[in-house]
Design an enzyme around this catalytic site. Sequence first.
Site, PDB file in Angstrom:
ATOM      1  CG  ASN A 223      13.762  14.470   1.185  1.00 62.00           C
ATOM      2  OD1 ASN A 223      13.275  13.683   0.730  1.00 62.00           O
ATOM      3  ND2 ASN A 223      13.131  15.696   1.916  1.00 62.00           N
TER       4      ASN A 223
ATOM      5  CG  ASP B 243     -12.341  12.115   3.579  1.00 56.70           C
ATOM      6  OD1 ASP B 243     -11.737  11.565   2.488  1.00 56.70           O
ATOM      7  OD2 ASP B 243     -12.163  11.663   4.137  1.00 56.70           O
TER       8      ASP B 243
ATOM      9  CG  ASP C  60      10.250  15.953  -0.703  1.00 57.07           C
ATOM     10  OD1 ASP C  60       9.366  17.108  -2.664  1.00 57.07           O
ATOM     11  OD2 ASP C  60      11.200  14.998  -0.985  1.00 57.07           O
TER      12      ASP C  60
ATOM     13  CG  ASP D 239     -10.128   6.308  -1.697  1.00 57.20           C
ATOM     14  OD1 ASP D 239      -9.043   6.299  -1.593  1.00 57.20           O
ATOM     15  OD2 ASP D 239     -11.007   7.363  -1.168  1.00 57.20           O
TER      16      ASP D 239
ATOM     17  CG  ASP E 140      12.280  11.333   2.281  1.00 59.75           C
ATOM     18  OD1 ASP E 140      11.201  11.448   1.260  1.00 59.75           O
ATOM     19  OD2 ASP E 140      12.032  11.694   3.285  1.00 59.75           O
TER      20      ASP E 140
ATOM     21  CG  ASP F  49      12.196  11.577  -2.104  1.00 62.08           C
ATOM     22  OD1 ASP F  49      12.331  12.781  -1.998  1.00 62.08           O
ATOM     23  OD2 ASP F  49      13.055  10.401  -2.139  1.00 62.08           O
TER      24      ASP F  49
END
Length: 554
Positions: free
Chosen positions: A23, A197, A29, A328, A25, A21
């Site tokens: 930033n 996918d 990202d 998964d 939050d 992360d």
Amino acid sequence: MKKQWWQKEIVYQIYPKSFKDSNGDGIGDIKGITEKLDYLSNLGVTMLWICPIYKSPMDDNGYDISDYFDLAPEFGTMEDLDELLKKANEKGIKIILDLVINHTSDEHKWFEEAISNPKSKYHDYYIFKEGEEVPNNWRSVFGGSVWEKVKGRDEYYFHAFGKKQPDLNWENEEVRKTLYDMVNYWLEKGIAGFRIDAITFIKKDLTFKSLESDGVDGLVKCTKTSRNQPGIEEFLHELKRETFEKYNCVTVAEAPGVLYDELDDFIGENGYFSMIFDFKYADLDVASGSEWFKRVPWTIKGLREKIMASQMAIQKYGWGANFIENHDQPRSTTKYLIDQENNKDAIKMLGAMYFLLRGTPFIYQGQELGMTNFERKSIEEFNDISSIDQYYRAIEEGFTKEEALKIVNLRSRDNSRTPFPWNSSEYGGFSTSKPWLGMIENYKEINAEDQIGKEDSIYEFYKRMIDFRQNSIYSNCLIYGDIAPIDTKNDDIISYIRHTENEIIYCYFNFSQKFVFEPLNIGNKKVIFNNLKEFEINEDGIVLKPNQALLITV
């Protein structure tokens, strides 16, 4: 097999929400990935597979796309992605993205228009059935019926996965053409290819007949009627012809349900894809990948047989994507090593066993640190919709709450989605604020800062192993050589040879906590790779120490 550029790659899978992360939050990202390119380059990674970063309401963490041409704002902007592509390229790192074309989000403008205006062309972009009753008894992969009622109308729409993931109607030529244009847009942008996918779900049994139930809910799993159905070959040939074939890109198919005798169609010389994931050994502890509560006993011998059957089948036709973890799956340490999940020697041995198989190796974020499963105390601590469904289905099938929670802890997809532990500080250096998903409990003991530069760490072992495959005098054999099983009588040994016309490497991996003798009647035995400091060889063979990985040549 003709040599291809993607056979030599070392692929590292990033789950962007949990990687870094930038930033504060609490959500990982794109800029966070860019920040850590040096870490990845230092490890020896040559390609990143980034899980979905497209615009999405995140009901299934990005696998429910609401706009194929825009990015989720929590991950960043298109400028951030352009910067990542540029800086990764400068370090010799290619990037592939997820391609999710079986379904969209129910918040995609196509579906919203299909619901609001059933006479619009977008109504035929999805699969609808009219009627007052549920059309059939098929069960979705995430539980419950595949059919969701449209509010205010006697109509249902189809979803093989979550109810906020309506399936696209691949029978509609306009849908297919629209998707192909989108695929080519991303390839023109400069990505190296796709991980594709749930691609075997795009063709359905168009009779839509009910089948005999396989659960107390009265439903039957839709994989019998909505996965790898006859006629899918026409769609896959067209997909390749209209997109991938126009570029020198790599395509890695998530293609559950494909039989080994069908592999030629999928990865053969004229196959639909470059390589394929085989889940048969990944799901050896459960009856199927979507029914975790049906636990299956397994042995190392059984694991060996599944791996070698997979390797020999794939080698017959094409190329495989080798993995022991992904977004998964639970952590391989806990799943395969059980009570040895924190044993560094065992983790290194397991890593070498799969990494040196024939095929392109995939590493999932945190695997190179030896991350383990968590132990959540309550179902409320889970984010994964599949985990929550499996918990309640297990109870419905007669398990107690305690038993159901234990089963979900073992198999939950959240195990691999916990935030990446960069150091031992609060929130593991992943973020300066509380992460979107709870940290693994042991992150203060298992984190990147504690392993980088430490000679006996798992990270440094992976780094050495990658360099050995990529840059040693044995690289040609380890990358492009064939594979064959070694007939071992020891049930806790996995062993195989990698070989070319003029080179042979004997590979042994001891999963037991005992010393094990393996006969090896060759000339001057030369140990070329060893996860332990010592080894024991004699004229008749080798003595493998507990958790030892040993490669020998002459």
